[in-house]
Design an enzyme around this catalytic site. Structure first.
Site, mmCIF file in Angstrom:
data_model
loop_
_atom_site.group_PDB
_atom_site.id
_atom_site.type_symbol
_atom_site.label_atom_id
_atom_site.label_comp_id
_atom_site.label_asym_id
_atom_site.label_seq_id
_atom_site.Cartn_x
_atom_site.Cartn_y
_atom_site.Cartn_z
ATOM 1 N N LEU A 1 5.503 -10.248 7.555
ATOM 2 C CA LEU A 1 5.507 -10.079 8.916
ATOM 3 C C LEU A 1 5.670 -11.126 10.008
ATOM 4 C CD1 LEU A 1 3.251 -6.821 8.772
ATOM 5 C CD2 LEU A 1 5.555 -6.934 8.420
ATOM 6 N N ASP B 1 -8.638 -6.096 4.227
ATOM 7 C CA ASP B 1 -7.936 -6.975 3.246
ATOM 8 C C ASP B 1 -8.707 -8.241 3.256
ATOM 9 O OD1 ASP B 1 -6.311 -7.440 1.154
ATOM 10 O OD2 ASP B 1 -4.467 -7.845 2.525
#
Length: 712
Positions: free
Chosen positions: A216, A367
């Site tokens: 990203l 995460d």
């Protein structure tokens, strides 16, 4: 008609007013009395249930001293709310895509053709390959070729064995952000256009190439004009429209991908959840707010947890500027050893922070893999990348604790009810069948594990046949716990997150006076039929005594500071323990606790009987080592009682005033006095024939003892 969000708020307020989770209407008793048999006076007859409730017998036939099981109403409304939220996000993004770009339809057709080409290739491989592992490999390679959206999708699905076969999950776990960085000149142009100034006016210097690149965006190292060292995160160009387009087009090919991957259920539901978080990840202003919120909750006032500072003057929707923190990857064992960092302390602090995120505050890093959680030279843990964050409601935090307690208790039916109330299994599922399947699996010694991945694999294998699926909130929780355990294992290969988290969970149960947490504490110590789990109670008392005394010694030595000590959070607050004990006594003495009192009187009589026959009279002339030769079970019980009493006395000595006040308050209650009288009468009645028996046995052994002395 109220929408799912307003109904969710209404339900939450209703639960708060009731002091706990939303509950079902009262259920029928466990078994109907025989024909002609009188009704039991102990329990009032339940109100008649509607026909729909009678059909779902699994939710009306379970009775427990702890009361009703929570319903799945909250889980259903929460799911509807998240799906509605996703629909609004995707709808507004798609409108902007086709409104702002005149070539929107052309772009859509081109992208659709590209995706279709790869799907056709995948279909051909599906026909040619029979090996599941080779198919999984081709599936992973296809996702890489399709770009950032599909790479992120594959990474998320790698933690969803409730959807994909294990072979696919293992293959997708190999997915990294395997996309080369985009040119620096484009990144610099993005920075200038977003911040409205030239690079030379913004930064004293900036690295010529990205320090790190992902699907990203990518990160540059720079110095501000004021001298601060910062990390500048720049998003890939066109990510928002590409993400929107791929999400829309996925609905066209989702069925084919499901067939190729042998998915166990509709991929679209899971993908919608994942895409919702992807839209959050490409909003760098939101990520900056997440970083600040994380720092306020977990970093402020602590020297062991760090979160980078956000420079808002240099942050926009696609550019994020953060404080630069030098760190050592937790997988770099050589550098950690060279820096003389305390691995156990770092694991403890990381675990404590993660458990606070998941079970106390509800706002958690979803995460925490080794790239996002590093060690500093000073021994602190620094978190990065706050794009994927979870915000788990209290209902699910309590549910997580309840599931852990039921799993530890091997309470299969309780765990089945948890799965139903939290939305793991759909409405209409036979929870007794689920409980039976779990009970069989608990008996399989080969599958017992305190390793998180092992436990989840264990539960997944059992639940597949019941159309099991992870609720949206828990999908991120599972990912977070799995990443946490994997990261901690880099420092300690024997680390097990469930085993290590248990003291924290017990501490939460003791410290939180809310009705739902008190109910879970009772379930930990009292079976559904009212009998007491003495083994669990003994271990809890021993743990409280041991850890609280250790904490007291540490604080006396000046080393009990929580922020710097590795095990301060494992100790128990004695005033919370006293309050929890008083609440437990109140429950036992209440109308709901009558079955507990019956079992308690029985156990007290049994223990006194053991003392009479084993400890007091018969063996008073023998050496201690001979105790228990005739009945080792009674001897074992006595030793356990003595050890428990000693631990309890040690715990009382840590807060004598609080314990004395609580015991006095409890003894002054009429219910307590009545129960003491019941115990006294039961002991007197039982001892009326046991004492003579023990007396003559004692005399026999005494005469035998005298005879031996004469022979000597």
């Amino acid at each position: 008609m109220a929408g799912p969000t307003s109904r969710l708020i209404l339900l939450a307020r209703r639960a708060d007013r009731r002091g706990g989770l939303p509950f079902l209407v009262p259920r029928a008793v466990q078994a109907a009395p025989a024909a002609g048999a009188p009704a039991s006076p102990a329990l009032p007859p339940p109100p008649p249930l509607p026909a729909s409730a009678l059909v779902r017998s699994y939710s009306s036939a379970f009775t427990s001293v702890h009361g009703e099981r929570p319903s799945s109403e909250y889980a259903k409304i929460r799911k509807e709310s998240l799906e509605t939220q996703f629909g609004r996000i995707l709808g507004s993004s798609s409108q902007r895509l086709f409104a702002d770009r005149g070539f929107g339809p052309v772009l859509a057709l081109y992208r659709a053709a590209t995706i279709s080409f790869h799907v056709v290739k995948l279909t051909i491989w599906h026909l040619l390959l029979n090996d599941m592992h080779k198919r999984a490999e081709k599936f992973r390679e296809t996702l890489i070729r399709l770009g950032p959206f599909y790479i992120k999708l594959g990474q998320a699905l790698s933690t969803r064995p409730d959807i994909l076969p294990s072979a696919y999950c293992e293959e997708l776990a190999k997915l990294q952000d395997q996309i080369p960085p985009f040119p620096t000149r484009i990144a610099l142009r993005t920075i200038e256009s977003q911040l409205g100034s030239r690079i030379s006016d913004l930064f004293a210097d900036i690295s010529p190439e990205p320090i790190a690149a992902a699907s990203l965006g990518q990160v540059y190292k720079a110095h501000l004009r004021s001298g601060e060292l910062v990390a500048v995160k720049v998003q890939r160009p066109g990510m928002a429209p590409l993400l929107t387009l791929d999400a829309l087009l996925f609905h066209m090919i989702g069925g084919q991908l499901k067939r190729f991957a042998k998915a166990r259920k509709d991929l679209l539901v899971a993908v919608n959840e994942i895409v919702r978080h992807m839209f959050d990840e490409i909003d760098y202003i939101l990520e900056g707010k997440n970083a600040e919120r994380f720092a306020v909750l977990y970093s402020h006032g602590s020297t062991s947890i760090k979160a980078p500072k956000v420079y808002w003057d240099y942050t926009r929707k696609t550019v994020l500027t953060l404080e630069w923190i030098d760190g050592i990857k937790l997988t770099d064992t050589k550098r950690i050893s060279k820096a003389n960092l305390n691995r156990k302390r770092m694991i403890d602090e990381g675990l404590y922070c993660s458990l606070r995120q998941l079970l106390e505050e509800g706002f958690f890093h979803a995460d925490p893999h080794p790239g996002n959680l590093v060690a500093t030279e000073g021994g602190s843990l620094a978190y990065f990348d706050f794009g994927m964050m979870g915000d788990i409601p209290r209902h699910y935090r309590v549910g997580l604790i309840q599931m852990l307690v039921h799993y530890v208790n091997r309470d299969s039916l309780g765990l089945a009810n948890d799965f139903h109330s939290l939305g793991f299994v759909p409405e209409g599922t036979d929870l007794y069948a689920v409980g039976d399947a779990l009970q069989v699996s608990f008996g399989d010694v080969r599958r017992q594990s305190n390793d998180f991945q092992g436990v989840m694999s264990h539960l997944y294998d059992v639940m597949y046949e019941f159309n099991f699926s992870l609720p949206p909130d828990y999908a991120l929780v599972i990912r977070a716990l799995g990443s946490l355990e994997g990261t901690a294992k880099a420092l300690d290969p024997d680390f097990k997150v469930i085993e290590s988290a248990y003291p924290f969970v017990i501490g939460r149960l003791l410290a939180d006076p809310s009705p739902d947490m008190r109910k879970i504490l009772r379930e930990l110590l009292i079976c559904d039929d009212g009998s007491i789990r003495w083994n669990r109670l003994e271990r809890l008392i021993a743990a409280i005594s041991e850890q609280s005394s250790e904490s007291s010694k540490a604080s006396g030595a000046g080393s009990g500071e929580r922020s710097n000590g590795s095990s301060g959070w494992r100790s128990f607050d004695m005033h919370s323990v006293v309050a929890a004990t008083e609440d437990l006594f109140d429950f036992i003495l209440s109308r709901k606790g009558w079955r507990v009192r019956v079992f308690l009187v029985r156990d007290i009589v049994k223990a006194s009987d053991a003392f009479l026959q084993e400890a007091a009279f018969p063996y008073m002339f023998d050496k201690v080592e001979k105790m228990g030769e005739l009945d080792p079970e009674r001897s074992k019980m006595i030793k356990r009682l003595v050890n428990t009493f000693q631990s309890f006395r040690q715990a009382i000595n840590l807060a004598p005033d609080a314990w004395s006040a609580m015991l006095i308050r409890t003894l002054l209650k009429p219910e307590s006095q009545k129960f003491v009288l019941d115990v006294f009468l039961a002991l007197a009645n039982h001892s009326s024939y046991k004492i003579p028996e023990a007396f003559w046995l004692c005399m026999s052994r005494f005469l035998n003892y005298l005879d031996k002395q004469d022979k000597l």
